[in-house]
Scaffold this motif. Sequence first.
Motif, PDB file in Angstrom:
ATOM      1  N   GLU A 246      57.716  46.382  33.420  1.00 37.38           N
ATOM      2  CA  GLU A 246      58.088  46.272  32.246  1.00 37.38           C
ATOM      3  C   GLU A 246      56.396  46.639  31.229  1.00 37.38           C
ATOM      4  OE1 GLU A 246      58.662  42.136  32.240  1.00 37.38           O
ATOM      5  OE2 GLU A 246      60.750  42.341  32.149  1.00 37.38           O
ATOM      6  N   PHE A 247      57.011  47.311  30.079  1.00 39.50           N
ATOM      7  CA  PHE A 247      55.099  47.104  29.758  1.00 39.50           C
ATOM      8  C   PHE A 247      55.303  46.342  29.517  1.00 39.50           C
ATOM      9  CE2 PHE A 247      58.122  51.122  29.667  1.00 39.50           C
ATOM     10  CZ  PHE A 247      57.083  52.149  30.151  1.00 39.50           C
ATOM     11  N   HIS A 248      53.644  46.729  28.990  1.00 38.93           N
ATOM     12  CA  HIS A 248      52.908  45.351  28.629  1.00 38.93           C
ATOM     13  C   HIS A 248      52.794  45.120  27.248  1.00 38.93           C
ATOM     14  CE1 HIS A 248      49.400  42.793  26.895  1.00 38.93           C
ATOM     15  NE2 HIS A 248      49.607  41.871  27.885  1.00 38.93           N
TER      16      HIS A 248
ATOM     17  N   MET B  32      53.571  45.920  33.279  1.00 35.70           N
ATOM     18  CA  MET B  32      52.725  44.183  33.586  1.00 35.70           C
ATOM     19  C   MET B  32      52.062  44.361  35.191  1.00 35.70           C
ATOM     20  SD  MET B  32      53.265  42.250  31.230  1.00 35.70           S
ATOM     21  CE  MET B  32      54.049  40.528  31.711  1.00 35.70           C
ATOM     22  N   PRO B  33      51.936  43.192  35.577  1.00 41.75           N
ATOM     23  CA  PRO B  33      51.537  43.089  36.938  1.00 41.75           C
ATOM     24  C   PRO B  33      52.907  42.852  37.983  1.00 41.75           C
ATOM     25  CG  PRO B  33      50.441  41.713  35.494  1.00 41.75           C
ATOM     26  CD  PRO B  33      50.509  42.937  35.078  1.00 41.75           C
ATOM     27  N   ALA B  34      53.400  43.427  38.486  1.00 42.17           N
ATOM     28  CA  ALA B  34      54.582  42.640  39.494  1.00 42.17           C
ATOM     29  C   ALA B  34      54.007  40.851  39.294  1.00 42.17           C
ATOM     30  CB  ALA B  34      54.595  43.279  41.244  1.00 42.17           C
TER      31      ALA B  34
ATOM     32  N   ALA C  98      54.253  32.219  39.345  1.00 40.86           N
ATOM     33  CA  ALA C  98      54.194  32.763  38.154  1.00 40.86           C
ATOM     34  C   ALA C  98      54.217  31.335  37.646  1.00 40.86           C
ATOM     35  CB  ALA C  98      54.642  33.690  37.691  1.00 40.86           C
ATOM     36  N   VAL C  99      53.492  30.764  36.677  1.00 36.68           N
ATOM     37  CA  VAL C  99      53.859  29.849  36.020  1.00 36.68           C
ATOM     38  C   VAL C  99      54.084  30.468  34.544  1.00 36.68           C
ATOM     39  CG1 VAL C  99      52.975  27.773  36.756  1.00 36.68           C
ATOM     40  CG2 VAL C  99      51.067  29.567  35.598  1.00 36.68           C
ATOM     41  N   LYS C 100      54.373  29.682  33.144  1.00 36.02           N
ATOM     42  CA  LYS C 100      54.745  30.435  31.618  1.00 36.02           C
ATOM     43  C   LYS C 100      53.178  30.773  31.363  1.00 36.02           C
ATOM     44  CE  LYS C 100      57.814  29.673  28.017  1.00 36.02           C
ATOM     45  NZ  LYS C 100      58.535  29.227  27.112  1.00 36.02           N
TER      46      LYS C 100
END
Lengths: 290, 143, 136
Positions: free
Chosen positions: A148-150, A265-267, A272-274
């Motif tokens: 995904e793009f950041h 976006m980094p993988a 991962a936390v929100k």
Amino acid sequence: MCSDPNKVIDVTKAVQDVILRIYRWDSSGTWGEDGRLVDYKVPVPSGMTILDALIWIKANLDHTLSWRAACRMGVCGSCGMFIHGKPLLACQTQVLKLHADVIEIRPLPNYPIVKDLVTDQSRMIDAHTRIKPYIIRTETPPEAIAGEFHQTEEELVRYLQFSYCLKCGLCMSACPTVASLQEFPGPQPLGQALRYVYDTRDEGFAERLQEIDNKFGIFRCHFAGACSEACPKGIDPAFAIQLLKKEIVKRAIMGCRTPESAGLMPAQQDNAVKAPNVPATPAFTVDQKK
Amino acid sequence: MAAKDNDLGIRGWVYAGRYSLQRYAYTLQRITGLGIILYLLIHLYVTAQKNAGEAAWAGAMDAVQPLHIGEYFLFLAIIIHACNGFRLVWAEFGLGLGRPIKNVYPYQTCLDRNRIFFYAILAVVFVLAVVGTADFFNLIRVL
Amino acid sequence: MKESRLWFWHLISGLALILLLGVHTVIQHFDSILTWLGFIPQAAWQSGGHLVGSLNFQHAVLPRMQSVSMTAVYLLLVVFGLFHGLYGLRSMIYELKFSAKAKQVVGVIILSIGIAAAVYGVYTVLAGHLNPPLGG
């Protein structure tokens, strides 16, 4: 006019009779070569929209009357008409709010009439297609983009306003240049060109510039601003077009460097936390105080 | 399937519906612009007579004397075109229109943000028109 | 030339014209104010003829013709004025409803008018310097 919110209004009881003066034309010549305005007397209850009134006429007075509509709630953009001297959506215009005993309804100007209030909007759709209304990337093949793009919220807000376009075509009816110059793309396509130029994920500025930087292109807009007045969704096409001109000055004339497009976006990690700054629900799109 | 042409054409430049004053400033800009460019071409030719000496200059000035009142309307056209044009140049460069915002109903457009600029321009036009009128009809010496 | 560049110069010349035409209009038309401020000599009003004030040949027109700063203003006025005006005219004609081919012809005609008028205008302005004893 501030009414008591607790007051019960009977929406089945007519408040007053209003005459809808509707333009009629069909290709078989029923209404003459130039068409004709026909009066329909409609008993109007509080809250009745122009679209409701048209449906009432079709059910009770003349079932040959044609118009186009779908969602009845200002989302599909089908029911654009020239109502009481302005291009408006029939479903978003209440009859009594126009404060008139006679309301003239015509098909949207600057489009060919198919029948009665139905217009052929292919001119706008064609121009919209020509400005390439999608994100253009240079990666080949496109499948090479893995992820995904950041994009930050500021970057989003920069084009978000322009991305709500319904393609109802009211702006094209309001534009004085569209009225006379067939080759002019018009406010809708030009506004959408900016929507993609302002999107940080897009890399198609040069491609779109070819389509609009010509003698019948973007510079035939003179900021009359009627398109922004007509837009039922606050897209503000006149604003978008001027911003696009600014972008052309910056990148094509002053030779400023085109900003780098968004990266991936980094993988995502399993643990991962929100992020704490991501809002839980989107904000209201209607002012709660009004 | 036959369809009926419904383009407003040049009529759409002049009157297209119940729009705001800013929309009709566009019409005014066109009309004044046309008048000024036609005048400029005539003006170039007439004033060039100065090069042929004082008699030719006086002759040219006498020839255009009946059109003198036209010069007053030209002056009005120039101040309208210049002042509104000043607003338009900034707008066309994307300046003085604000920034993109989140759409919240009731919607705000760049025309709302530009309106103060527009009214300021109207005020300047009014002041210049008063001064110019006073000068043109020699009202100042009367005062 | 690319349309974007023509349009860009249309806007720039428009801004320049506000200044230049401002100077030009004040000098030519605000006679009573300028005389009161002392920019037009009283002699320009007392020469007997009907061409008085800024139209007076000896006291107003000739000095303007021979002034270097006024010559510069006039040169810029001619070039910017013609470009701005004719580009605007071309815009309007291009926005009318007729064939793109015919519009190309109109474009060439307007360009020719522009070049001819610019040459004529520049010559007219410079004549005051090429021929000093003029009008004497």
